[in-house]
Design an enzyme around this catalytic site. Structure first.
Site, PDB file in Angstrom:
ATOM      1  CG  ASP A  61      -1.983   1.051   1.179  1.00 32.54           C
ATOM      2  OD1 ASP A  61      -2.600   1.225   0.106  1.00 32.54           O
ATOM      3  OD2 ASP A  61      -2.211   1.714   2.200  1.00 32.54           O
TER       4      ASP A  61
ATOM      5  CD  GLU B 216      -1.899   2.792  -3.600  1.00 34.38           C
ATOM      6  OE1 GLU B 216      -2.030   3.586  -4.557  1.00 34.38           O
ATOM      7  OE2 GLU B 216      -1.602   3.160  -2.461  1.00 34.38           O
TER       8      GLU B 216
ATOM      9  CG  ASP C 119      -9.283   3.058  -0.206  1.00 32.20           C
ATOM     10  OD1 ASP C 119      -9.828   2.879   0.895  1.00 32.20           O
ATOM     11  OD2 ASP C 119      -8.054   3.092  -0.348  1.00 32.20           O
TER      12      ASP C 119
END
Length: 464
Positions: free
Chosen positions: A254, A301, A355
């Site tokens: 992430d 990411e 998200d």
């Protein structure tokens, strides 16, 4: 790259979203049934969110430990510790209610485990092998909760025993587990308490305004003292990656952007607008990881504000990035790269992520619940989407799924909400919203044969 990321597809679903009579999805029967569904549907990947114990806002990205497992995910099915079960909501997690009910059940399970005296050799071996993170973690948690250190030790043993059995079951069926590693840890975590020298407390982490949030995202995590970490050869990070890659088959890293440069906000700021970019560890971290662990099965990411330096570092180590189809039709400068005709093969293509709104929710949005998209923006996006995908908008979720499946992207991942055709009510997370996230669950019986057949047809058609 071909060996690490063969052409395949899979489903994004956090275990908390599984059906269960105990108020929250867990590693029991429904998890095995979900793996069976994936196999019948021809899917090869199950992507989960971080599996660590949750803290502020019940977020898996705000954990009490970068190493521990979440005790709430432990299945009570075979622990003979369950009293009468309340009538929990079936389509969401009421975390407060679950915590108040389930932890006493887990405490009873710990008492029964130690009283029976079974599996002590395996338990002792687990304690010894994981002592470097387990000892500080159980001390930290025992100081926060009413339960003794022994209970926390048993819960970690039981979590990893159940998770290991589940992962082995998936792997035997040809399904790989894709994990998720947050770049940061929570300020109130065992990691920060046991290694304060590796963190700064005068600044916190976040990201500037982007297509997720008009005021940026103020995460509040302490940023790293990268100089102190570098002096150890990044040993804490090596331990963290080694542990994670023993738990999952590959991992989404992430906020990869933050390793090249990170958005640093003065502690106490009301939002993330008044931060600044500060240089991160850069390639030195991943060189140290490769030296210690070998080839790294990482997905980077790389959404948001991405610089040439970030992409150069990603390419240097051969980490595929991400592409999100929902972002392909707006006015953001990155939008053209999210259109399938511009995909490289070495990319992980999503209809949306945890998200995002669901595809149906995004398509039917009026803009009232999303400050980043005006009514005019939404209209333009829809017109572009209709023209690009050559669709009338009916079953837009399946149009999205087929579009990414048909693309050249080596890896395709679809949130289960899009397979089920659910709207905004099933959204997992709205960045910037302090509560009400991470609650969605699907109901028992939702994985109908028609869905697995439809997925299987696309999987076979597009060689995934």
């Amino acid at each position: 790259m071909a060996t690490k990321f063969p052409r395949s597809s899979g489903i994004l679903l956090h275990p908390t979203s599984l059906p269960s009579p105990h108020g929250i999805g867990d590693l029991g029967t429904s998890a095995y049934e979900f793996i069976d569904f994936l196999e019948r549907a021809g899917q090869k990947i199950w992507q989960v969110l971080p599996l660590a114990p949750t803290g502020y806002g019940d977020s898996p990205y705000q954990s009490f430990s970068a190493f521990a497992g979440n005790p709430l995910l432990i299945s009570l099915d075979n622990l003979a510790a369950t009293n009468s079960i309340p009538e929990f909501p079936q389509d969401r997690v009421d975390f407060g209610w679950v915590i108040d009910w389930k932890f006493p059940q887990l405490a009873r399970a710990a008492e029964l485990f130690f009283a029976a005296g079974h599996d002590q050799l395996a338990f002792n071996a687990f304690q010894k092998r994981h002592a470097h993170w387990l000892d500080p973690y159980v001390r930290f948690m025992a100081a926060r909760q009413l339960y003794p250190e022994s209970a926390h030790r048993y819960w970690q043993f039981e979590f990893f025993r159940q998770w290991s059995a589940l992962k082995q079951y998936a792997n035997r069926k040809g399904i790989r587990i894709m994990g998720d590693m947050p770049i940061y840890v929570a300020g109130d975590s065992a990691d920060v308490v046991s290694h304060p020298e590796f963190f700064r407390h005068d600044f916190v982490a976040g990201v500037p305004p982007d297509y997720f949030s008009a005021t940026g995202q103020l995460w509040g995590n302490p940023v790293y003292n990268w100089d102190a970490l570098a002096k150890t050869g990044f040993a804490w990070w090596v331990d963290r990656f080694r542990h994670t890659l023993e738990t999952v088959d590959f991992v989404r890293l992430d906020h990869f952007r933050g390793f090249e440069a990170f958005w640093q906000v003065p502690a106490g700021s009301p939002n993330a607008i008044n931060g600044k970019w500060v240089k991160g560890p850069g390639p030195a971290l991943f060189e140290a990881l490769e030296k210690a662990l070998g080839d790294l099965p990482i997905v980077a990411e790389n959404l948001g504000v991405i610089t040439p330096g970030v992409e150069a570092m990603r390419h240097q180590f051969g980490f595929p990035g991400m592409s999100v189809l929902q972002f392909a039709f707006g006015s953001d400068p990155q939008a053209p790269t999210f259109r399938p005709h511009n995909y490289p093969r070495e990319v992980v293509a999503y209809t949306g992520t945890h998200d995002n709104d669901t595809t149906i929710g995004w398509w039917t949005s009026t803009g009232k619940t999303d400050s980043t998209r005006s009514a005019e923006d939404i209209h333009r996006e829809r017109e572009t989407c209709l023209a690009y995908l050559r669709t009338d908008g009916s079953e837009i979720n399946w149009t999205f799924i087929e579009t990414v499946m048909a693309s050249v992207a080596d890896t395709v991942l679809v949130p289960l909400q899009d397979v089920l055709g659910l709207g905004t009510e099933a959204r997992m997370n709205l960045p910037g919203r302090p509560d009400g996230n991470w609650q969605w669950r699907y109901r028992a019986g939702a994985l109908e044969p028609r869905l697995e057949q439809r997925l299987r047809k696309l999987t076979d058609l597009y060689d995934r």
